[in-house]
Design a protein around this motif. Structure first.
Motif, PDB file in Angstrom:
ATOM      1  N   GLN A 170       0.822  -1.222   0.000  1.00 32.27           N
ATOM      2  CA  GLN A 170       0.000   0.000   0.000  1.00 32.27           C
ATOM      3  C   GLN A 170       0.849   1.261   0.000  1.00 32.27           C
ATOM      4  O   GLN A 170       0.338   2.363  -0.274  1.00 32.27           O
ATOM      5  CB  GLN A 170      -0.947   0.018   1.207  1.00 32.27           C
ATOM      6  CG  GLN A 170      -0.278   0.279   2.551  1.00 32.27           C
ATOM      7  CD  GLN A 170       0.338  -0.987   3.158  1.00 32.27           C
ATOM      8  OE1 GLN A 170       0.495  -1.996   2.488  1.00 32.27           O
ATOM      9  NE2 GLN A 170       0.678  -0.905   4.427  1.00 32.27           N
ATOM     10  N   TYR A 224       0.972   2.520  -6.755  1.00 31.67           N
ATOM     11  CA  TYR A 224      -0.335   2.110  -6.241  1.00 31.67           C
ATOM     12  C   TYR A 224      -1.129   3.325  -5.770  1.00 31.67           C
ATOM     13  O   TYR A 224      -2.316   3.481  -6.090  1.00 31.67           O
ATOM     14  CB  TYR A 224      -0.148   1.121  -5.094  1.00 31.67           C
ATOM     15  CG  TYR A 224      -1.358   0.964  -4.200  1.00 31.67           C
ATOM     16  CD1 TYR A 224      -2.432   0.168  -4.573  1.00 31.67           C
ATOM     17  CD2 TYR A 224      -1.425   1.628  -2.972  1.00 31.67           C
ATOM     18  CE1 TYR A 224      -3.548   0.032  -3.760  1.00 31.67           C
ATOM     19  CE2 TYR A 224      -2.535   1.499  -2.151  1.00 31.67           C
ATOM     20  CZ  TYR A 224      -3.589   0.699  -2.544  1.00 31.67           C
ATOM     21  OH  TYR A 224      -4.690   0.574  -1.741  1.00 31.67           O
ATOM     22  N   LEU A 262      -4.530  -3.662  -4.647  1.00 27.65           N
ATOM     23  CA  LEU A 262      -3.467  -4.323  -3.880  1.00 27.65           C
ATOM     24  C   LEU A 262      -3.367  -5.793  -4.260  1.00 27.65           C
ATOM     25  O   LEU A 262      -2.269  -6.342  -4.422  1.00 27.65           O
ATOM     26  CB  LEU A 262      -3.757  -4.211  -2.380  1.00 27.65           C
ATOM     27  CG  LEU A 262      -3.412  -2.900  -1.692  1.00 27.65           C
ATOM     28  CD1 LEU A 262      -3.869  -2.930  -0.246  1.00 27.65           C
ATOM     29  CD2 LEU A 262      -1.904  -2.640  -1.741  1.00 27.65           C
ATOM     30  N   ASP A 303      -1.550  -6.369  -7.563  1.00 34.85           N
ATOM     31  CA  ASP A 303      -0.090  -6.276  -7.425  1.00 34.85           C
ATOM     32  C   ASP A 303       0.481  -7.505  -6.724  1.00 34.85           C
ATOM     33  O   ASP A 303       1.547  -8.007  -7.090  1.00 34.85           O
ATOM     34  CB  ASP A 303       0.279  -5.014  -6.646  1.00 34.85           C
ATOM     35  CG  ASP A 303      -0.026  -3.743  -7.425  1.00 34.85           C
ATOM     36  OD1 ASP A 303      -0.209  -3.836  -8.648  1.00 34.85           O
ATOM     37  OD2 ASP A 303      -0.096  -2.662  -6.801  1.00 34.85           O
TER      38      ASP A 303
END
Length: 655
Positions: free
Chosen positions: A83, A88, A482, A485
């Motif tokens: 995060q 992101y 998230l 990824d």
């Protein structure tokens, strides 16, 4: 399509009306003591119920396992610190901005613009124009000079001078010297809004009043108005264009011409499409394509040929596009979609159009009524004195002592905005073209614009608090981003790069990846028994297929067609009653066609090599790795499910 866009496709499809939610909010399960609630589980289950293809995922016990697995992965992502990745954070911010646009709307104004746009879409206008360019922020002197030019041209055109000749000589549209101002046919949303409105409000054969757009001043002559062409359903046969390295550059053209002759001789379009079309997405359906309208395909040649057909079952002559050679058969013409069908599409277009300024003005008015706001007159007067005439020449600068102006000049509810923020806003407005004089009035105009900007910012900052559905979607996207990824790092990259693991997985599951029986064959077909007999005789003499065609297709008459290659059992190109035996067959008939085949090799059903089924194996390997990974996560994190509450949720969702 970008894989990330595909991954979030279902999230983007969420509407903002909300879903029926539990009135009570209870802890359904915890992961390392972090609670997850019944309302989120119920909402997500209902939203995805119609989207899942696997019936097992509709089972609530199974769905809970999937939901827990999803949350375990998200917890792992946070544990790894994904995060904090700047990329992101940037993508999340960008998505929120895109999502928020749905809330910066005015339903009434939007509906009026939708209806106006739809009504205009019923027509296509052919028009010409003359443009005299002038910048939106030009000085009054330059603006007046441009206006006088267009006014003179307007009078000359109204007096009967040739509009095209005037456009070629005087228009400042760079293309005017070549096209005499002719813009061709267009419909709504193709031109800037003021131009479009002038065109649609001008009768055929007439010249519009002078209008101004961001490009300058225009006059428009409407040359023709026609009904929108709507949509069509067609079938097609395509032979791909030759590659530069192909020896026979005329093969595709000759093949499509042969097929066209067969159609003229009465053979069925659909049968020929199944046998010979190289568009594999449509050949098995007899060449049938999904319906389309103007501008929806990437080939203008194809669209124009399709719309030129008038009667169902009418067939075009062969023509070439950038993809290949085509023959089109008209199946059905469709009128323009209904207003209900186009509503979402039109609303999206309005948001990207000058029409949106009407919506912005309406929203600003509503926000002024929605929130409590107050200007501090004393502090504002101190700030206003810092703005000088230098603003008009874009030479004004934020004062060196700007940090002295930190007292609030504006309060929205409980949020305070200081004088420094206003001065920085004024600095950015110097090239906006605002030329109100004197400076005191200029500052008042700038303040009103600043107030609207700050009200919009306050509204934007509080979307999560005011709209639970917005907060829900943002939470889903935040977790989904998230997860993407994390999956890329833990599963997708590994499945691509772990060649040893992939090979072992293939070895363990290779019996699941089988070729059916295959055959290396030449197929000759004809609707005439005497011609197929001649073909059979030549085939027995070991005559090559191309030579057989050359001998039997005389002049403009196509008597036989040939097709050679390696085909798997069940392929549409293979006659259904063909025997899988090496050698030359007897003549046999299917439907209206006579066939003879020469089988050079029969390849028995066999296991596909890893290279032959790599895509499917990689996909299966990813699912295998993911399941093992979820099992490991259940050991890494402590999961506790409140079973009594889950039973109540099940009764609520499946009463």
């Amino acid at each position: 399509m970008n894989i990330k866009h595909l991954f979030f496709g279902m999230l983007a499809a969420v509407t903002f009306t909300g879903f029926a939610q539990n009135k009570t909010k209870e802890v359904l399960f915890t992961i390392n003591e972090k609670p997850y609630y019944t309302d989120e589980f119920s909402r997500v289950y209902k939203k995805n119920l119609d989207l899942v293809k696997d019936e097992s995922q509709k089972d609530l016990n199974q769905y809970l396992e999937l939901f827990i697995g999803y949350k375990l992965k998200v917890n792992k992502a946070y544990k790894l610190g994904l995060q904090n990745n700047p990329q992101y954070q940037s993508e999340l911010k960008s998505y929120r901005a895109q999502l928020a646009k749905n809330y910066f709307n005015d339903t009434k104004i939007t509906q009026e613009l939708i209806e106006e746009g739809y009504n205009r879409l019923q027509k296509e206008i052919k028009a010409s124009h003359i443009l005299i360019m002038v910048d939106e922020n030009a000085t009054p002197a330059d603006t007046l000079k441009a206006y006088k030019k267009i006014e003179d041209l307007s009078k000359r055109a109204a007096a009967g001078e040739d509009f095209g000749a005037l456009a070629a000589q005087y228009s400042e549209d760079p293309s005017a010297k070549e096209n005499k101002g002719n813009l061709g046919y267009f419909t709504a949303f193709r031109m800037v809004y003021p131009f479009e409105s002038a065109a649609f409000n001008t009768p055929k054969g007439k010249i519009s009043k002078i209008i101004r757009t961001r490009f300058g001043y225009h006059i428009i002559k409407v040359d023709d108005i026609r009904t929108n062409r709507g949509e069509v359903t067609v079938a097609h046969i395509m032979i791909l264009n030759p590659k530069p390295e192909d020896a026979d550059q005329d093969k595709a053209k000759n093949t499509i011409n042969d097929i066209y002759k067969k159609i003229q001789q009465g053979e069925k379009f659909e049968d020929l499409a199944r046998q010979f079309s190289e568009d594999k997405s449509s050949s098995s359906k007899g060449g049938l394509l999904n319906r389309f309208g103007s501008g929806q395909l990437s080939s203008e040649e194809f669209e124009n040929a399709a719309f030129a057909l008038q009667q169902p079952n009418e067939v075009s002559k062969p023509f070439q596009s950038q993809f290949g050679w085509h023959i089109i058969k008209l199946i059905e013409k469709h009128p323009v979609k209904t207003l209900d069908e186009m509503k979402g599409e039109l609303e999206a277009k309005i948001g990207k159009d000058d029409r949106s300024k009407k919506i912005t003005a309406s929203l600003n008015e509503k926000l002024r009524k929605k929130y409590s706001y107050k200007k501090d007159a004393k502090q504002f007067a101190l700030v206003a004195k810092q703005i000088t005439d230098a603003f008009y020449d874009s030479k004004w600068s934020v004062p060196a002592n700007v940090n002295d102006f930190t007292a609030p000049i504006l309060t929205i509810n409980t949020k305070k905005i200081d004088g420094k923020t206003f001065l920085e806003y004024v600095d950015k407005q110097q090239k906006s073209g605002i030329a109100v004089k004197p400076v005191s009035k200029l500052v008042d105009v700038l303040y009103e614009k600043f107030l609207d900007q700050q009200l919009n910012a306050y509204y934007d900052d509080n979307l999560e608090n005011e709209f639970p559905d917005f907060a829900n979607v943002m939470e889903e996207y935040r977790d989904g981003l998230l997860l993407f990824d994390l999956m890329e790092k833990e599963i997708w990259e590994r499945s691509k790069n772990d060649t040893i693991g992939l090979q072992k997985f293939y070895d363990d599951h290779k019996m699941e990846h089988m070729w059916k029986n295959r055959v290396e064959v030449t197929i000759i077909s004809s609707t005439k028994m005497d011609e197929i007999k001649k073909a059979l005789a030549l085939l027995k003499k070991k005559t090559e297929p191309q030579e057989i065609k050359a001998k039997l297709n005389v002049g403009n008459t196509v008597n036989i067609m040939t097709n050679s290659g390696v085909f798997e059992e069940g392929n549409d190109a293979l006659p259904k009653s063909m025997k899988y035996q090496v050698g030359i067959s007897d003549i046999f008939k299917e439907g209206e066609y006579y066939f003879v085949t020469k089988v050079d090799k029969v390849i028995p059903a066999s296991v596909k090599t890893l290279d032959e089924c790599r895509g499917k194996v990689v996909n299966d390997y990813q699912q295998y790795l993911e399941q093992r990974w979820v099992d490991d996560l259940k050991q890494e994190f402590t999961v506790k499910v409140n079973k009594d509450i889950f039973e109540r949720v099940k009764k609520q969702l499946n009463p």
